[in-house]
Design a protein around this motif. Sequence first.
Motif, PDB file in Angstrom:
ATOM      1  N   TYR A 185       0.808  -1.221   0.000  1.00 27.27           N
ATOM      2  CA  TYR A 185       0.000   0.000   0.000  1.00 27.27           C
ATOM      3  C   TYR A 185       0.846   1.279   0.000  1.00 27.27           C
ATOM      4  CZ  TYR A 185      -4.057  -2.920   1.106  1.00 27.27           C
ATOM      5  OH  TYR A 185      -5.067  -3.849   1.065  1.00 27.27           O
ATOM      6  N   TYR A 242       0.002   3.542  -2.898  1.00 26.11           N
ATOM      7  CA  TYR A 242      -1.410   3.721  -3.212  1.00 26.11           C
ATOM      8  C   TYR A 242      -1.807   5.189  -3.154  1.00 26.11           C
ATOM      9  CZ  TYR A 242      -3.374  -1.014  -3.510  1.00 26.11           C
ATOM     10  OH  TYR A 242      -3.731  -2.268  -3.921  1.00 26.11           O
ATOM     11  N   SER A 253      -7.428   6.969  -4.984  1.00 25.19           N
ATOM     12  CA  SER A 253      -8.176   6.177  -5.963  1.00 25.19           C
ATOM     13  C   SER A 253      -7.917   4.695  -5.777  1.00 25.19           C
ATOM     14  CB  SER A 253      -7.774   6.590  -7.380  1.00 25.19           C
ATOM     15  OG  SER A 253      -8.047   7.941  -7.604  1.00 25.19           O
ATOM     16  N   ASP A 254      -6.650   4.332  -5.532  1.00 28.35           N
ATOM     17  CA  ASP A 254      -6.306   2.920  -5.343  1.00 28.35           C
ATOM     18  C   ASP A 254      -6.971   2.357  -4.093  1.00 28.35           C
ATOM     19  OD1 ASP A 254      -4.613   2.966  -7.596  1.00 28.35           O
ATOM     20  OD2 ASP A 254      -2.943   3.728  -6.386  1.00 28.35           O
ATOM     21  N   GLU A 256     -10.550   1.385  -4.455  1.00 18.88           N
ATOM     22  CA  GLU A 256     -10.808   0.194  -5.266  1.00 18.88           C
ATOM     23  C   GLU A 256     -10.314  -1.077  -4.585  1.00 18.88           C
ATOM     24  OE1 GLU A 256      -8.971   1.128  -8.966  1.00 18.88           O
ATOM     25  OE2 GLU A 256     -10.428   2.698  -9.474  1.00 18.88           O
ATOM     26  N   ASP A 257      -9.934  -0.967  -3.330  1.00 19.64           N
ATOM     27  CA  ASP A 257      -9.377  -2.096  -2.595  1.00 19.64           C
ATOM     28  C   ASP A 257     -10.408  -2.651  -1.621  1.00 19.64           C
ATOM     29  OD1 ASP A 257      -6.543  -3.401  -1.837  1.00 19.64           O
ATOM     30  OD2 ASP A 257      -7.712  -3.102  -0.010  1.00 19.64           O
TER      31      ASP A 257
END
Length: 346
Positions: free
Chosen positions: A6, A9, A12-13, A16-17
């Motif tokens: 992470y 990250y 946005s990332d 989406e996790d």
Amino acid sequence: MTDRDYTHYTSSDFLEDDFFIHWVIRPDRKANAFWQTFLRQHPEKETVVREAAAIIRVYRSQQTFTNEAHREDIWKRIDATIHRETITKTRTFHIPVYMRVAAAVALVAVSAFILFTVIGHGKHTVRTAFGEVKAITLPDQSIVMLNGNSELVYKGNWNGESQREVWIKGEAYFDVNHINKDTANILPGHRFIVHSPGIDIQVLGTSFNVKSRRNKTNIALISGKIEVNYIDPSSVASGGIVLRPGDYVEYAGSKLLTRKKLVRPHKIATWTVREITFMDPSLNDIAETLQDNYGYAINVEDQELMNLKIEGEISVTSVQELLALVSSTLGIRMEEAGNEIIITKR
């Protein structure tokens, strides 16, 4: 747990996790331990993690949306994550979480007073009442947080060929979806322009705060890069001003009043998470915020009191807490009476 890295990250990332989403919605002991350890080891990610969590919470509590066309697509991941982790229950609402943003957003319950209307020439207008904060999903899936007593106007048809344009009155926090991949070849449809009285802000993909009140506009860049231009090109001989992360500028008409570097630029947008924050404020600064954002009338016994100043930072979560703190610090009385704040000597 998870074996994902992470450390790189973005917001946005995180959005989406599945593991992150589940932790925000239904935290448990193991997940709490994981994220607490992660943040201790990587304190530079605290702001990003906090912002992504806030996005999830605000969209689950918000009742009014301005981009219903993407409703089902946006909900899919959050909905699937919930149902994988628990027995299916009847939901009292079907509310989307915006999954493609990297912005700080408010942990608020938004009232139905927010007015969303379609006006002439295919433009949309979103207005907020005093004391309200609104999350707005734009057609390109950029996100805007609109502070109280503010207005955002944007074109409804973003076809990818013409530049993306919005108009702001009041205060807003922008996180712009970066769709340009080649900085040497910027197509018209990749440009994002924020119009504020007297100036235009050109963006590719970034996050920043804009406040336009009392004939002044100030801009603070949190991440990325923007260029600020006067609408009247004769106002400045050398063209626009390019801002880097942490830069802060303030304009009045065609004059640049202030340009400085902020030590903690993210503090400029704490209003998005329902914090009222000041740094070295005068009583007049505090009074203006109470008027502009919350709609209070200010009744002061002696105008000289408005020059009183508090050294250091103020960070509170309610108007009542602010009034108590300022009264105690400055040795005055600030009392709330309906929609009026009465300021007197002790």
